[in-house]
Design a protein around this motif. Structure first.
Motif, mmCIF file in Angstrom:
data_model
loop_
_atom_site.group_PDB
_atom_site.id
_atom_site.type_symbol
_atom_site.label_atom_id
_atom_site.label_comp_id
_atom_site.label_asym_id
_atom_site.label_seq_id
_atom_site.Cartn_x
_atom_site.Cartn_y
_atom_site.Cartn_z
ATOM 1 N N GLY A 24 0.777 -1.229 0.000
ATOM 2 C CA GLY A 24 0.000 0.000 0.000
ATOM 3 C C GLY A 24 0.809 1.279 0.000
ATOM 4 O O GLY A 24 0.242 2.380 0.036
ATOM 5 N N ILE A 25 2.134 1.174 -0.078
ATOM 6 C CA ILE A 25 2.944 2.391 -0.023
ATOM 7 C C ILE A 25 2.778 3.210 -1.306
ATOM 8 O O ILE A 25 2.511 2.661 -2.383
ATOM 9 C CB ILE A 25 4.437 2.058 0.196
ATOM 10 C CG1 ILE A 25 5.197 3.324 0.618
ATOM 11 C CG2 ILE A 25 5.046 1.442 -1.059
ATOM 12 C CD1 ILE A 25 6.528 3.065 1.246
ATOM 13 N N ALA A 26 2.912 4.530 -1.167
ATOM 14 C CA ALA A 26 2.919 5.412 -2.329
ATOM 15 C C ALA A 26 4.325 5.979 -2.491
ATOM 16 O O ALA A 26 4.929 6.439 -1.518
ATOM 17 C CB ALA A 26 1.918 6.543 -2.132
ATOM 18 N N LEU A 27 4.834 5.916 -3.719
ATOM 19 C CA LEU A 27 6.177 6.424 -4.005
ATOM 20 C C LEU A 27 6.109 7.459 -5.118
ATOM 21 O O LEU A 27 5.389 7.279 -6.100
ATOM 22 C CB LEU A 27 7.097 5.292 -4.480
ATOM 23 C CG LEU A 27 7.397 4.145 -3.516
ATOM 24 C CD1 LEU A 27 8.261 3.094 -4.218
ATOM 25 C CD2 LEU A 27 8.100 4.666 -2.274
ATOM 26 N N VAL A 28 6.880 8.532 -4.967
ATOM 27 C CA VAL A 28 7.134 9.431 -6.088
ATOM 28 C C VAL A 28 8.632 9.361 -6.364
ATOM 29 O O VAL A 28 9.454 9.738 -5.530
ATOM 30 C CB VAL A 28 6.693 10.874 -5.785
ATOM 31 C CG1 VAL A 28 7.198 11.808 -6.886
ATOM 32 C CG2 VAL A 28 5.176 10.957 -5.702
ATOM 33 N N LEU A 29 8.964 8.806 -7.523
ATOM 34 C CA LEU A 29 10.353 8.616 -7.919
ATOM 35 C C LEU A 29 10.758 9.749 -8.855
ATOM 36 O O LEU A 29 10.015 10.094 -9.777
ATOM 37 C CB LEU A 29 10.518 7.272 -8.625
ATOM 38 C CG LEU A 29 9.985 6.051 -7.857
ATOM 39 C CD1 LEU A 29 10.204 4.776 -8.667
ATOM 40 C CD2 LEU A 29 10.643 5.950 -6.489
ATOM 41 N N SER A 30 11.950 10.299 -8.618
ATOM 42 C CA SER A 30 12.385 11.432 -9.418
ATOM 43 C C SER A 30 13.845 11.260 -9.833
ATOM 44 O O SER A 30 14.652 10.690 -9.105
ATOM 45 C CB SER A 30 12.224 12.729 -8.614
ATOM 46 O OG SER A 30 12.569 13.843 -9.408
ATOM 47 N N ASP A 31 14.147 11.773 -11.020
ATOM 48 C CA ASP A 31 15.515 11.728 -11.539
ATOM 49 C C ASP A 31 15.586 12.728 -12.685
ATOM 50 O O ASP A 31 14.558 13.146 -13.222
ATOM 51 C CB ASP A 31 15.866 10.310 -12.022
ATOM 52 C CG ASP A 31 17.367 10.053 -12.081
ATOM 53 O OD1 ASP A 31 17.884 9.333 -11.218
ATOM 54 O OD2 ASP A 31 18.035 10.595 -12.992
ATOM 55 N N VAL A 32 16.804 13.077 -13.076
ATOM 56 C CA VAL A 32 16.981 13.941 -14.231
ATOM 57 C C VAL A 32 17.009 13.117 -15.525
ATOM 58 O O VAL A 32 16.878 13.658 -16.618
ATOM 59 C CB VAL A 32 18.266 14.790 -14.066
ATOM 60 C CG1 VAL A 32 19.524 13.956 -14.340
ATOM 61 C CG2 VAL A 32 18.241 16.041 -14.910
ATOM 62 N N SER A 33 17.180 11.811 -15.381
ATOM 63 C CA SER A 33 17.303 10.924 -16.531
ATOM 64 C C SER A 33 15.978 10.216 -16.820
ATOM 65 O O SER A 33 15.537 9.368 -16.034
ATOM 66 C CB SER A 33 18.386 9.873 -16.261
ATOM 67 O OG SER A 33 18.232 8.751 -17.106
ATOM 68 N N PRO A 34 15.322 10.526 -17.968
ATOM 69 C CA PRO A 34 14.056 9.852 -18.278
ATOM 70 C C PRO A 34 14.213 8.345 -18.403
ATOM 71 O O PRO A 34 13.386 7.579 -17.904
ATOM 72 C CB PRO A 34 13.648 10.471 -19.623
ATOM 73 C CG PRO A 34 14.400 11.747 -19.729
ATOM 74 C CD PRO A 34 15.683 11.549 -18.975
ATOM 75 N N SER A 35 15.299 7.886 -19.050
ATOM 76 C CA SER A 35 15.457 6.439 -19.255
ATOM 77 C C SER A 35 15.717 5.726 -17.925
ATOM 78 O O SER A 35 15.182 4.641 -17.673
ATOM 79 C CB SER A 35 16.586 6.150 -20.246
ATOM 80 O OG SER A 35 17.796 6.714 -19.778
ATOM 81 N N GLY A 36 16.528 6.352 -17.062
ATOM 82 C CA GLY A 36 16.787 5.746 -15.753
ATOM 83 C C GLY A 36 15.527 5.645 -14.928
ATOM 84 O O GLY A 36 15.250 4.628 -14.282
ATOM 85 N N LEU A 37 14.744 6.710 -14.990
ATOM 86 C CA LEU A 37 13.499 6.734 -14.217
ATOM 87 C C LEU A 37 12.518 5.688 -14.736
ATOM 88 O O LEU A 37 11.904 4.948 -13.940
ATOM 89 C CB LEU A 37 12.897 8.142 -14.316
ATOM 90 C CG LEU A 37 11.932 8.603 -13.250
ATOM 91 C CD1 LEU A 37 12.439 8.316 -11.842
ATOM 92 C CD2 LEU A 37 11.657 10.093 -13.435
ATOM 93 N N ASP A 38 12.407 5.585 -16.053
ATOM 94 C CA ASP A 38 11.509 4.573 -16.630
ATOM 95 C C ASP A 38 11.934 3.173 -16.210
ATOM 96 O O ASP A 38 11.088 2.321 -15.898
ATOM 97 C CB ASP A 38 11.516 4.670 -18.167
ATOM 98 C CG ASP A 38 10.767 5.895 -18.662
ATOM 99 O OD1 ASP A 38 10.073 6.532 -17.849
ATOM 100 O OD2 ASP A 38 10.899 6.224 -19.860
ATOM 101 N N ALA A 39 13.245 2.929 -16.204
ATOM 102 C CA ALA A 39 13.737 1.592 -15.841
ATOM 103 C C ALA A 39 13.402 1.278 -14.383
ATOM 104 O O ALA A 39 13.022 0.141 -14.068
ATOM 105 C CB ALA A 39 15.244 1.521 -16.065
ATOM 106 N N THR A 40 13.516 2.264 -13.521
ATOM 107 C CA THR A 40 13.215 2.003 -12.109
ATOM 108 C C THR A 40 11.726 1.766 -11.909
ATOM 109 O O THR A 40 11.325 0.849 -11.181
ATOM 110 C CB THR A 40 13.681 3.172 -11.222
ATOM 111 O OG1 THR A 40 15.063 3.380 -11.464
ATOM 112 C CG2 THR A 40 13.469 2.869 -9.753
ATOM 113 N N VAL A 41 10.899 2.562 -12.562
ATOM 114 C CA VAL A 41 9.452 2.358 -12.437
ATOM 115 C C VAL A 41 9.090 0.947 -12.901
ATOM 116 O O VAL A 41 8.279 0.257 -12.268
ATOM 117 C CB VAL A 41 8.681 3.425 -13.243
ATOM 118 C CG1 VAL A 41 7.196 3.083 -13.304
ATOM 119 C CG2 VAL A 41 8.881 4.807 -12.622
ATOM 120 N N ALA A 42 9.744 0.496 -13.976
ATOM 121 C CA ALA A 42 9.465 -0.848 -14.483
ATOM 122 C C ALA A 42 9.966 -1.915 -13.512
ATOM 123 O O ALA A 42 9.351 -2.967 -13.369
ATOM 124 C CB ALA A 42 10.121 -1.028 -15.852
ATOM 125 N N ALA A 43 11.074 -1.616 -12.839
ATOM 126 C CA ALA A 43 11.695 -2.619 -11.957
ATOM 127 C C ALA A 43 10.986 -2.742 -10.612
ATOM 128 O O ALA A 43 11.015 -3.790 -9.981
ATOM 129 C CB ALA A 43 13.163 -2.270 -11.722
#
Ligand SMILES: NC(=O)c1ccc[n+]([C@@H]2O[C@H](COP(=O)([O-])OP(=O)(O)OC[C@H]3O[C@@H](n4cnc5c(N)ncnc54)[C@H](O)[C@@H]3O)[C@@H](O)[C@H]2O)c1
Length: 241
Positions: A24-43
């Motif tokens: 049930g946790i809510a996360l807001v993930l942030s980075d300057v790198s779109p590809s890095g951020l997409d990879a983390t969201v997917a992971a």
């Protein structure tokens, strides 16, 4: 809910994955790198909500927009993990350019300060919160050929101490983690073999990002409820001698 910057990198991914295991946790993930951020969201697995926001932590308004997004969407900010950081080019002090110094200070120091300034807004209003920044054992010990990195990570440790004192009465704890060396993209520009002598100075050998991530969960959570202003060393014994 938890905000994590530098979430597109190795440690950011490991921290996000660790927090995401909480149902049930809510996360807001942030980075300057779109590809890095997409990879983390997917992971990142887990059953919670995960949003991502692109932002450069050296830009105060951008960091504010990350926090505003988090609070607007989830109504609170339990923890802010300021993890984004950069390593300056490998070189002795006389070979570091003014731009190398400015970039290290902009991302590592101002990024940390911008995060604190933005996070304390909602945390002061709600009367609680935990801020955890990523410093380094390089902020405590001398790393040859890394002066901008060492100086800026030392600044993060000091920033944490001042913030802990300033915001304790608001119910906000402020701490940092000082990792030893683990493999990540931050070392990509180092010469071949540069990590070998560093590895030999870690009694437990080089770590991995997952070896460090638990420290953030601890400092962000209730188990660390009486811990503030501290620099938690997680370094495979590097700083022990
Ligand atoms: N890898 C190590 O040995 C080690 C040791 C001690 C501390 N650290 C610290 O751990 C943190 C994470 O580093 P990592 O090893 O996972 O490296 P990494 O390069 O994998 O991750 C760093 C992330 O920060 C992001 N970033 C860089 N500049 C940014 C900016 N201006 N705004 C927003 N995001 C930005 C990058 O895009 C990247 O995704 C850093 O603060 C680093 O200094 C790393």
């Amino acid at each position: 809910m938890v905000v994590i910057t530098g979430a597109g990198g190795a440690l950011g991914t490991a921290i996000a994955t660790r927090f995401a295991a909480h149902p049930g946790i809510a996360l807001v993930l942030s980075d300057v790198s779109p590809s890095g951020l997409d990879a983390t969201v997917a992971a990142v697995g887990g059953g919670g909500s995960v949003d991502s926001v692109l932002a450069d932590v050296s830009d105060a308004a951008a960091v504010q927009s990350v926090v505003d997004h988090a609070v607007g969407r989830f109504g609170r900010l339990d923890a802010y993990i300021g993890n984004a950081g950069v390593l300056a080019p490998n070189g002795r002090i006389h070979n570091q350019t003014e731009a190398d110094w400015h970039r290290s200070f902009a991302v590592n120091v101002m990024g940390a300060a911008n995060g604190i300034a933005a996070a304390v807004g909602p945390m002061r209003r709600q009367g609680f919160g935990s801020i955890v920044l990523t410093a380094s054992v390089a902020g405590m010990t001398a790393w040859s050929h890394s002066a901008p990195y060492c100086a800026t990570k030392a600044a993060v440790i000091q920033l944490v101490k001042v913030a802990a004192v300033e915001y304790a009465r608001d119910g906000i704890r402020v701490n940092c983690v000082c990792p030893g060396t683990f493999r990540s993209a931050i070392h990509d520009d180092l010469p071949d073999g540069a990590l070998d002598p560093i590895a030999s100075r870690h009694p437990l050998g080089l770590g991995q990002a997952v070896d460090v991530a638990g420290a953030y969960e601890y400092l962000a959570g209730e188990a660390a409820g009486w811990t503030t202003g501290t620099a938690l060393v997680v370094d495979g014994g590097y700083a022990a001698p």
